[in-house]
Design an enzyme around this catalytic site. Structure first.
Site, PDB file in Angstrom:
ATOM      1  N   GLU A  86       9.657   4.268   7.439  1.00  0.00           N
ATOM      2  CA  GLU A  86       9.656   2.801   7.499  1.00  0.00           C
ATOM      3  C   GLU A  86      10.419   2.336   8.735  1.00  0.00           C
ATOM      4  O   GLU A  86      11.569   2.698   8.943  1.00  0.00           O
ATOM      5  CB  GLU A  86      10.296   2.223   6.243  1.00  0.00           C
ATOM      6  CG  GLU A  86      10.588   0.740   6.291  1.00  0.00           C
ATOM      7  CD  GLU A  86       9.345  -0.094   6.595  1.00  0.00           C
ATOM      8  OE1 GLU A  86       9.405  -0.884   7.562  1.00  0.00           O
ATOM      9  OE2 GLU A  86       8.330   0.053   5.886  1.00  0.00           O
ATOM     10  N   GLY A  98       0.812  -1.214   0.000  1.00  0.00           N
ATOM     11  CA  GLY A  98       0.000   0.000   0.000  1.00  0.00           C
ATOM     12  C   GLY A  98       0.840   1.256   0.000  1.00  0.00           C
ATOM     13  O   GLY A  98       0.609   2.184  -0.778  1.00  0.00           O
ATOM     14  N   GLY A 122       6.312  -6.231   3.291  1.00  0.00           N
ATOM     15  CA  GLY A 122       6.240  -7.687   3.187  1.00  0.00           C
ATOM     16  C   GLY A 122       6.757  -8.242   1.886  1.00  0.00           C
ATOM     17  O   GLY A 122       6.968  -9.453   1.775  1.00  0.00           O
ATOM     18  N   HIS A 158      -1.453 -13.681   6.674  1.00  0.00           N
ATOM     19  CA  HIS A 158      -2.367 -12.787   5.962  1.00  0.00           C
ATOM     20  C   HIS A 158      -3.364 -12.163   6.927  1.00  0.00           C
ATOM     21  O   HIS A 158      -4.572 -12.394   6.831  1.00  0.00           O
ATOM     22  CB  HIS A 158      -3.110 -13.556   4.862  1.00  0.00           C
ATOM     23  CG  HIS A 158      -2.193 -14.244   3.889  1.00  0.00           C
ATOM     24  ND1 HIS A 158      -2.439 -15.514   3.398  1.00  0.00           N
ATOM     25  CD2 HIS A 158      -1.037 -13.829   3.339  1.00  0.00           C
ATOM     26  CE1 HIS A 158      -1.461 -15.850   2.572  1.00  0.00           C
ATOM     27  NE2 HIS A 158      -0.601 -14.844   2.520  1.00  0.00           N
TER      28      HIS A 158
END
Length: 552
Positions: A34, A15, A85, A471
């Site tokens: 980050e 995203g 990820g 997930h």
């Protein structure tokens, strides 16, 4: 006003990187915060036994890109790096079934079936999605097992973000940028080492630093690695964020030098993963920085109804050859299984594996497990000892990643846990998630019997009735109002201007497949509503004024 950036993006995963690329493309200045480190082929660990470069536990000196978070209801596996990820995910980029758009809180918000195909196409193009060309031994094993089970016709090669090179070319061959007309980085064709989830050291994996993030930085985005956001406050006492936000950051890896710094931005994009965004928003609402965040925060957190099981074969095997996830099958309309692998020598996950245990998921299952282990030691002591030794696991084991579209969820709350009353933290509540998928377990047991192997599952599932998932989704879902969700159908946070959520927390139903592609496509959708900078007076959320007024 004197802003450091037009947009400050928290997180650099699917995203965050997608948002940063599209925003810089439209002329906005972008800063990306980050928490993880920046990685390269030279710095990736040789195997996941190198804990200090694989696991993320900075307080213990481990500054890797893979993290595990244990909750009462679920063990969550996720990435933590520049590129999110994508550094440790298994390359799998699947479009979910259409029915998922009729489920959950986003149902009816739009004609999603008509809107989303174009955004999926954009995401697939940027991520270099193609059909897997390399079927390894584990994929052939899955295909044969599916045939014996009666669902062989459902076998398929996965859609993946991997560069395979020209047909017939030697593995590892270097190519000039094959995706973006020469504007992107050089690439090398896949050598089928199975190392995708421990960081691709051979320049074949289409991780975000090769596409979205690469272009975001090329277009001017500034990435601040090892940086943690601890506060987001509206500027000038404008409670709705009309004038933008002040963002406070500290070092995420240094114990002594916190390097506290404050930034000003017109707009903020939360893209810190489902868990990361929920955790941060909980803290900001609790401390009064963002008090208007919906009470629906943390509601309806989903896991793809997932289970990690496998079959370990005796003797010398080569189940590690191929790509991380090369194929899949459908046991039925709701149950999806993928053949998954780690590279040879990366056996650390074996520390969490034990013999598969039947039985209902309750306290009695522990005794069933003890009986199963005792029976195994009596009947086949060599196999029993092997089951307790992780070494050799990667080359001997085919991992079955099982996912279901059945709707089910837990909730997250921010409170003091009984075992850690000194400060608040995010805890899971609600009915337990099934830790045992009977049809998938029977499939694994049947395969093990046929091949003389041993079916296994995670210790957390057997001993604690806690499933594991890679997930984690939801928690800041889409809805028509703040009474039902956290964001609207354009990813705008209810109650605030110039604030969006673009990560797995926005997903509002169980996808039944790996979510990376859908996160990317929905972020593409959200960015499509933001005008180019020259046309914009207010950066975003101009249409959200009525919602802001209603919430206060």
């Amino acid at each position: 006003m004197d802003y450091d950036f037009d947009y400050l993006v928290i997180g650099s995963g699917f995203g965050g990187s997608t948002a940063a690329h599209r925003l810089t493309q439209k002329g906005y200045s972008v800063g990306m915060m980050e928490m993880g480190r920046r990685w390269s082929a030279e710095t990736y660990p040789r195997s996941n036994w190198h804990f200090h470069r694989w696991l993320w536990r900075p307080l213990l000196g481990m500054k890797g890109f893979f993290n595990l978070r244990w909750f009462k209801h679920v063990l969550v596996l996720h990435g933590n790096a520049v590129g999110g990820g994508s550094i440790t995910y298994a390359n799998t980029l699947l479009v979910p079934k259409q029915e998922i758009w009729q489920q959950g809180s986003w149902a009816g918000l739009k004609d999603w079936q008509a809107v989303m195909p174009a955004h999926y196409a954009s995401a697939q193009s940027m991520l270099g999605v193609t059909e897997n060309r390399i079927l390894g031994p584990a994929d052939h094993l899955l295909k044969d097992a599916a045939g014996d089970w009666g669902c062989g016709e459902s076998f398929y090669k996965t859609q993946v973000g991997v560069f395979f090179g020209d047909d017939g070319a030697a593995p590892g061959k270097a190519y000039p940028d094959p995706y973006f007309g020469g504007d992107g980085p050089e690439r090398n064709s896949c050598i089928a080492c199975g190392g995708c989830m421990v960081g691709c050291r051979h320049n074949a994996k289409n991780s975000l630093d090769k596409n979205y993030l690469y272009f975001a930085e090329k277009q001017g985005a500034k990435v601040f690695a090892e940086t943690k956001v601890i506060d987001v406050v509206p500027l000038n006492a404008k409670s709705d964020g009309e004038d933008g936000y002040e963002i406070t950051t500290v070092s995420s890896t240094s114990l002594l030098r916190r390097n506290k710094r404050r930034w000003r931005a017109k707009a903020v994009v939360f893209a810190a993963s489902s868990l990361g965004t929920q955790d941060l928003l909980f803290k900001l609402r609790d401390k009064g920085s963002l008090p208007n965040i919906s009470a629906e925060l943390g509601r309806r957190v989903r896991t793809n109804a997932e289970s990690l099981i496998g079959v370990r074969l005796p003797g010398e095997q080569n189940m590690d050859e191929g790509i991380a996830i090369g194929s899949g099958i459908y046991l039925d309309d709701k149950t999806h299984i993928e053949a998954t692998r780690y590279p040879r020598g990366s056996d650390a996950m074996g520390l969490l594996v034990t013999a598969m245990t039947r039985g209902k998921p309750n306290w009695r299952r522990v005794f069933v497990w003890l009986y199963t282990m005792l029976k195994l030691f009596v009947k086949s002591p060599k196999q029993a000892v092997t089951s307790l030794i992780p070494f050799g696991l990667a080359r001997q084991t085919v991992i079955f990643l099982c996912m279901q579209t059945l709707d089910g969820h837990i909730d997250m709350q921010y409170r003091r846990a009984w075992y850690w009353p000194w400060r608040k933290r995010m805890v899971s509540v609600g009915e337990p998630i099934p830790a045992h998928i009977p049809e998938a377990s029977e499939f694994a047991l049947s395969t093990a019997r046929r091949l003389g192997g041993m079916a296994g599952s995670l210790i957390t599932e057997v001993l604690f009735n806690i499933p594991a998932t890679a997930h984690c989704m939801g928690g800041a879902g889409m809805a028509k109002s703040s009474d039902e969700g956290v964001i609207d159908s354009q990813n705008r946070v209810f109650g605030y201007r110039n604030m969006l959520v673009c990560d797995g927390s926005m997903l509002s139903s169980n996808l039944g497949v790996n979510p990376s592609l859908t996160i990317t496509a929905l972020t593409e959708h959200a960015m499509s509503f933001i005008p180019v900078k020259s046309q914009s007076v207010n950066v975003a959320n101009v249409a959200n004024v009525a919602t802001v007024a209603a919430v206060g």
